[in-house]
Design a protein around this motif. Structure first.
Motif, PDB file in Angstrom:
ATOM      1  N   GLN A 179     -56.992 149.465 -43.154  1.00 56.40           N
ATOM      2  CA  GLN A 179     -56.053 148.809 -42.238  1.00 56.40           C
ATOM      3  C   GLN A 179     -55.364 149.841 -41.345  1.00 56.40           C
ATOM      4  OE1 GLN A 179     -54.956 146.841 -45.930  1.00 56.40           O
ATOM      5  NE2 GLN A 179     -53.811 145.435 -44.652  1.00 56.40           N
ATOM      6  N   CYS A 180     -54.987 150.962 -41.955  1.00 53.21           N
ATOM      7  CA  CYS A 180     -54.373 152.042 -41.189  1.00 53.21           C
ATOM      8  C   CYS A 180     -55.366 152.610 -40.181  1.00 53.21           C
ATOM      9  CB  CYS A 180     -53.908 153.152 -42.126  1.00 53.21           C
ATOM     10  SG  CYS A 180     -52.366 152.771 -42.976  1.00 53.21           S
ATOM     11  N   ALA A 181     -56.595 152.772 -40.614  1.00 52.25           N
ATOM     12  CA  ALA A 181     -57.623 153.332 -39.737  1.00 52.25           C
ATOM     13  C   ALA A 181     -57.834 152.437 -38.522  1.00 52.25           C
ATOM     14  CB  ALA A 181     -58.928 153.498 -40.510  1.00 52.25           C
ATOM     15  N   ALA A 182     -57.853 151.131 -38.752  1.00 53.84           N
ATOM     16  CA  ALA A 182     -58.044 150.177 -37.657  1.00 53.84           C
ATOM     17  C   ALA A 182     -56.861 150.221 -36.697  1.00 53.84           C
ATOM     18  CB  ALA A 182     -58.223 148.774 -38.221  1.00 53.84           C
ATOM     19  N   ALA A 183     -55.663 150.271 -37.264  1.00 54.27           N
ATOM     20  CA  ALA A 183     -54.461 150.302 -36.429  1.00 54.27           C
ATOM     21  C   ALA A 183     -54.377 151.614 -35.658  1.00 54.27           C
ATOM     22  CB  ALA A 183     -53.220 150.118 -37.296  1.00 54.27           C
ATOM     23  N   LEU A 184     -54.870 152.685 -36.280  1.00 56.34           N
ATOM     24  CA  LEU A 184     -54.840 153.987 -35.632  1.00 56.34           C
ATOM     25  C   LEU A 184     -55.758 154.012 -34.415  1.00 56.34           C
ATOM     26  CD1 LEU A 184     -53.370 156.651 -36.182  1.00 56.34           C
ATOM     27  CD2 LEU A 184     -55.440 157.480 -37.284  1.00 56.34           C
ATOM     28  N   VAL A 185     -56.891 153.314 -34.524  1.00 52.48           N
ATOM     29  CA  VAL A 185     -57.804 153.188 -33.380  1.00 52.48           C
ATOM     30  C   VAL A 185     -57.102 152.464 -32.235  1.00 52.48           C
ATOM     31  CG1 VAL A 185     -59.930 152.091 -32.556  1.00 52.48           C
ATOM     32  CG2 VAL A 185     -59.919 153.285 -34.751  1.00 52.48           C
ATOM     33  N   GLU A 186     -56.396 151.396 -32.577  1.00 57.49           N
ATOM     34  CA  GLU A 186     -55.636 150.652 -31.575  1.00 57.49           C
ATOM     35  C   GLU A 186     -54.566 151.537 -30.942  1.00 57.49           C
ATOM     36  OE1 GLU A 186     -53.995 146.887 -32.783  1.00 57.49           O
ATOM     37  OE2 GLU A 186     -55.678 146.556 -34.122  1.00 57.49           O
ATOM     38  N   LEU A 187     -53.906 152.317 -31.791  1.00 54.58           N
ATOM     39  CA  LEU A 187     -52.831 153.190 -31.334  1.00 54.58           C
ATOM     40  C   LEU A 187     -53.344 154.218 -30.330  1.00 54.58           C
ATOM     41  CD1 LEU A 187     -49.778 153.909 -31.922  1.00 54.58           C
ATOM     42  CD2 LEU A 187     -50.644 155.592 -33.509  1.00 54.58           C
ATOM     43  N   GLU A 188     -54.491 154.820 -30.666  1.00 54.61           N
ATOM     44  CA  GLU A 188     -55.065 155.831 -29.777  1.00 54.61           C
ATOM     45  C   GLU A 188     -55.515 155.207 -28.457  1.00 54.61           C
ATOM     46  OE1 GLU A 188     -55.153 159.106 -30.094  1.00 54.61           O
ATOM     47  OE2 GLU A 188     -53.999 158.865 -31.928  1.00 54.61           O
ATOM     48  N   ALA A 189     -56.092 154.009 -28.555  1.00 53.60           N
ATOM     49  CA  ALA A 189     -56.553 153.319 -27.348  1.00 53.60           C
ATOM     50  C   ALA A 189     -55.372 152.963 -26.451  1.00 53.60           C
ATOM     51  CB  ALA A 189     -57.328 152.067 -27.733  1.00 53.60           C
ATOM     52  N   ALA A 190     -54.299 152.490 -27.074  1.00 53.94           N
ATOM     53  CA  ALA A 190     -53.104 152.120 -26.314  1.00 53.94           C
ATOM     54  C   ALA A 190     -52.473 153.353 -25.687  1.00 53.94           C
ATOM     55  CB  ALA A 190     -52.106 151.422 -27.231  1.00 53.94           C
ATOM     56  N   LYS A 191     -52.542 154.464 -26.417  1.00 54.71           N
ATOM     57  CA  LYS A 191     -51.987 155.727 -25.908  1.00 54.71           C
ATOM     58  C   LYS A 191     -52.742 156.154 -24.658  1.00 54.71           C
ATOM     59  CE  LYS A 191     -50.918 158.530 -29.436  1.00 54.71           C
ATOM     60  NZ  LYS A 191     -51.038 159.695 -30.338  1.00 54.71           N
ATOM     61  N   LYS A 192     -54.080 156.020 -24.718  1.00 58.14           N
ATOM     62  CA  LYS A 192     -54.913 156.430 -23.587  1.00 58.14           C
ATOM     63  C   LYS A 192     -54.693 155.538 -22.377  1.00 58.14           C
ATOM     64  CE  LYS A 192     -58.650 158.728 -26.019  1.00 58.14           C
ATOM     65  NZ  LYS A 192     -59.865 158.440 -26.794  1.00 58.14           N
ATOM     66  N   SER A 193     -54.548 154.232 -22.632  1.00 57.77           N
ATOM     67  CA  SER A 193     -54.361 153.301 -21.520  1.00 57.77           C
ATOM     68  C   SER A 193     -52.891 153.187 -21.130  1.00 57.77           C
ATOM     69  CB  SER A 193     -54.923 151.925 -21.886  1.00 57.77           C
ATOM     70  OG  SER A 193     -54.249 151.416 -23.022  1.00 57.77           O
ATOM     71  N   ARG A 194     -52.058 153.979 -21.800  1.00 57.29           N
ATOM     72  CA  ARG A 194     -50.628 154.017 -21.507  1.00 57.29           C
ATOM     73  C   ARG A 194     -49.997 152.635 -21.632  1.00 57.29           C
ATOM     74  NH1 ARG A 194     -49.828 159.052 -19.223  1.00 57.29           N
ATOM     75  NH2 ARG A 194     -47.816 158.561 -18.372  1.00 57.29           N
ATOM     76  N   ASN A 195     -50.471 151.891 -22.619  1.00 60.05           N
ATOM     77  CA  ASN A 195     -49.932 150.567 -22.868  1.00 60.05           C
ATOM     78  C   ASN A 195     -48.854 150.667 -23.952  1.00 60.05           C
ATOM     79  OD1 ASN A 195     -49.437 147.909 -23.689  1.00 60.05           O
ATOM     80  ND2 ASN A 195     -51.462 147.267 -23.048  1.00 60.05           N
ATOM     81  N   ALA A 196     -47.612 150.741 -23.519  1.00 59.39           N
ATOM     82  CA  ALA A 196     -46.505 150.979 -24.451  1.00 59.39           C
ATOM     83  C   ALA A 196     -46.361 149.846 -25.453  1.00 59.39           C
ATOM     84  CB  ALA A 196     -45.213 151.162 -23.671  1.00 59.39           C
ATOM     85  N   SER A 197     -46.604 148.623 -25.000  1.00 57.94           N
ATOM     86  CA  SER A 197     -46.436 147.463 -25.867  1.00 57.94           C
ATOM     87  C   SER A 197     -47.462 147.473 -26.995  1.00 57.94           C
ATOM     88  CB  SER A 197     -46.562 146.196 -25.023  1.00 57.94           C
ATOM     89  OG  SER A 197     -46.716 145.083 -25.847  1.00 57.94           O
ATOM     90  N   ASP A 198     -48.728 147.712 -26.629  1.00 60.01           N
ATOM     91  CA  ASP A 198     -49.784 147.768 -27.628  1.00 60.01           C
ATOM     92  C   ASP A 198     -49.590 148.943 -28.570  1.00 60.01           C
ATOM     93  OD1 ASP A 198     -50.931 145.561 -26.610  1.00 60.01           O
ATOM     94  OD2 ASP A 198     -52.773 146.508 -25.909  1.00 60.01           O
ATOM     95  N   ARG A 199     -49.095 150.025 -28.000  1.00 55.42           N
ATOM     96  CA  ARG A 199     -48.901 151.238 -28.784  1.00 55.42           C
ATOM     97  C   ARG A 199     -47.832 151.011 -29.867  1.00 55.42           C
ATOM     98  NH1 ARG A 199     -47.055 156.908 -26.087  1.00 55.42           N
ATOM     99  NH2 ARG A 199     -47.050 158.138 -27.984  1.00 55.42           N
ATOM    100  N   PHE A 200     -46.762 150.381 -29.458  1.00 51.10           N
ATOM    101  CA  PHE A 200     -45.690 150.075 -30.390  1.00 51.10           C
ATOM    102  C   PHE A 200     -46.189 149.114 -31.462  1.00 51.10           C
ATOM    103  CE2 PHE A 200     -42.196 147.079 -31.455  1.00 51.10           C
ATOM    104  CZ  PHE A 200     -41.442 147.955 -32.215  1.00 51.10           C
ATOM    105  N   ASP A 201     -46.984 148.150 -31.029  1.00 47.47           N
ATOM    106  CA  ASP A 201     -47.512 147.151 -31.946  1.00 47.47           C
ATOM    107  C   ASP A 201     -48.399 147.796 -33.006  1.00 47.47           C
ATOM    108  OD1 ASP A 201     -47.173 144.332 -32.158  1.00 47.47           O
ATOM    109  OD2 ASP A 201     -49.334 144.133 -31.874  1.00 47.47           O
TER     110      ASP A 201
END
Ligand SMILES: [Zn+2]
Length: 67
Positions: free
Chosen positions: A31-53
């Motif tokens: 679950q952490c690994a999946a969320a971490l992928v989302e986090l990195e993707a949001a970081k790259k796309s500069r999506n603050a909302s997704d990143r926080f989520d």
């Protein structure tokens, strides 16, 4: 008829507190690994909302434990 914009220029990127994005994924937790992928993707796309989520998902992760 045109009016001058009261706030010209590009949108200002607000400095958000780092703790909002703080996440401590557990090694080996899918679950952490999946969320971490989302986090990195949001970081790259500069999506603050997704990143926080995504960071919140990791913070609230029970790391495979039930309950
Ligand atoms: Zn986890």
């Amino acid at each position: 008829m045109t009016k001058p914009h009261p706030y010209p220029g590009p949108a200002v990127e607000l400095p958000l507190d780092d703790w909002l994005y703080e996440a401590k994924p557990r090694e080996g937790c899918p679950q952490c690994a999946a969320a971490l992928v989302e986090l990195e993707a949001a970081k790259k796309s500069r999506n603050a909302s997704d990143r926080f989520d995504a960071a919140r998902k990791i913070r609230q992760c029970k790391h495979g434990r039930s309950g």
